[in-house]
Design a protein around this motif. Structure first.
Motif, short mmCIF file in Angstrom:
data_model
loop_
_atom_site.label_atom_id
_atom_site.label_comp_id
_atom_site.label_asym_id
_atom_site.label_seq_id
_atom_site.Cartn_x
_atom_site.Cartn_y
_atom_site.Cartn_z
N HIS A 189 5.49 -15.30 -2.40
CA HIS A 189 5.43 -14.73 -3.74
C HIS A 189 4.60 -15.54 -4.72
O HIS A 189 4.01 -14.97 -5.65
N GLU A 190 4.54 -16.86 -4.55
CA GLU A 190 3.78 -17.69 -5.49
C GLU A 190 2.42 -18.10 -4.97
O GLU A 190 1.47 -18.21 -5.76
N ARG A 193 2.87 -23.50 -17.50
CA ARG A 193 2.84 -22.24 -16.74
C ARG A 193 3.63 -22.33 -15.44
O ARG A 193 3.97 -21.29 -14.85
N LEU A 194 3.92 -23.54 -15.00
CA LEU A 194 4.61 -23.73 -13.73
C LEU A 194 6.06 -24.19 -13.89
O LEU A 194 6.77 -24.29 -12.91
N LEU A 204 -0.03 -38.34 -14.10
CA LEU A 204 -0.10 -37.26 -13.12
C LEU A 204 0.37 -35.95 -13.71
O LEU A 204 1.23 -35.92 -14.58
N VAL A 205 -0.18 -34.86 -13.18
CA VAL A 205 0.21 -33.53 -13.64
C VAL A 205 0.20 -32.57 -12.46
O VAL A 205 -0.66 -32.66 -11.57
N ILE A 206 1.20 -31.68 -12.42
CA ILE A 206 1.19 -30.54 -11.48
C ILE A 206 0.70 -29.34 -12.26
O ILE A 206 1.26 -28.99 -13.31
N SER A 207 -0.36 -28.69 -11.76
CA SER A 207 -0.99 -27.59 -12.50
C SER A 207 -1.65 -26.65 -11.50
O SER A 207 -1.70 -26.92 -10.29
#
Length: 235
Positions: free
Chosen positions: A70-71, A11-12, A130-133
């Motif tokens: 905006h985000e 989604r990112l 690791l994850v960016i979420s």
């Protein structure tokens, strides 16, 4: 040996991307004089290049401000992007804060390249993937120097796959994984947003690695890389 799978939630992808580097075996408890001179030179360099009046019109600053608006739904004139806040401090005539050598190198890189820099003690999170979420509503974060905070689902986080949060993207790091005098092994994450070129992220991470190797006795076996989806980081 450090080996981790670094991924960005689908989604990112396209909204965030990062430069990632690793430096190992640093000595983070004392300041070599040469390092302080390099940091002071960086401060003089940015003072000659920028002014408080013109900063808002810099395209790199604009990209991060737009991302905040905006985000993240954050007014960037009330909560400045981390690198802009540091740069404004310097342009007002103040020095960069003295925290510890690795943090100070990261801050110098941040004002030089105008990108947010995250530095994490690898041993504090055990080298887990690791994850960016997006955060979950009510997920708890332990920021440096502040009480624990409850996050909302519009906030973006960097975490281990089993839920330890290292960072709220792209502006706040965790007390749990921060740089300490005893830190030896460091994960470097330079935070990108739409409009930022990959070279800026890679070069800022390389700047940190170069100084850590030269002045803090660190070693690095791989060049920094950019992650836009998922990648194995080995060092």
């Amino acid at each position: 040996m450090f080996s981790v799978r670094f991924s960005i939630d689908v989604r990112l992808r396209g909204k965030v991307f990062v430069g990632v580097g690793v430096v190992r075996n640093v000595r983070n408890s004392e300041y070599p004089g040469g390092l302080l001179s390099v940091i002071d030179d960086t401060v003089r360099e940015v003072r000659s290049r920028y002014s408080l009046d013109s900063l808002k019109d810099d395209p790199i600053i604009r990209y991060y401000r737009d991302f905040y608006w905006h985000e993240l739904g954050i007014d960037p004139t009330k909560q400045r992007p981390a690198q802009e806040a540091l740069l404004r401090r310097v342009l007002r005539g103040e020095d960069l804060p003295r925290i510890n050598p690795m943090v100070d190198i990261g801050n110098a890189a941040s004002i030089k390249y105008l990108v947010p820099i995250g530095l994490y003690d690898i041993d504090s999170f055990g080298g887990r993937d690791l994850v960016i979420s997006y955060a979950r509503d009510g997920e708890v974060f332990n920021p440096i120097g502040s009480p624990r905070k409850s996050l909302t689902s519009n906030q973006i986080i960097l975490s281990t796959v089993d839920g330890l949060i290292l960072h709220v993207y792209p502006y706040r790091d965790s007390e749990t994984t921060k740089m300490r005098p005893e830190t030896r092994n460091v994960l470097i994450v330079t935070a990108g947003v739409p409009g930022i070129d990959e070279d800026r992220l890679v070069n800022s991470a390389q700047f940190i690695i170069n100084l850590a190797v030269k002045y803090l006795g660190g070693n690095a076996h791989v060049n920094p890389t950019v992650v836009r989806d998922e990648r194995d980081i080995n060092a």
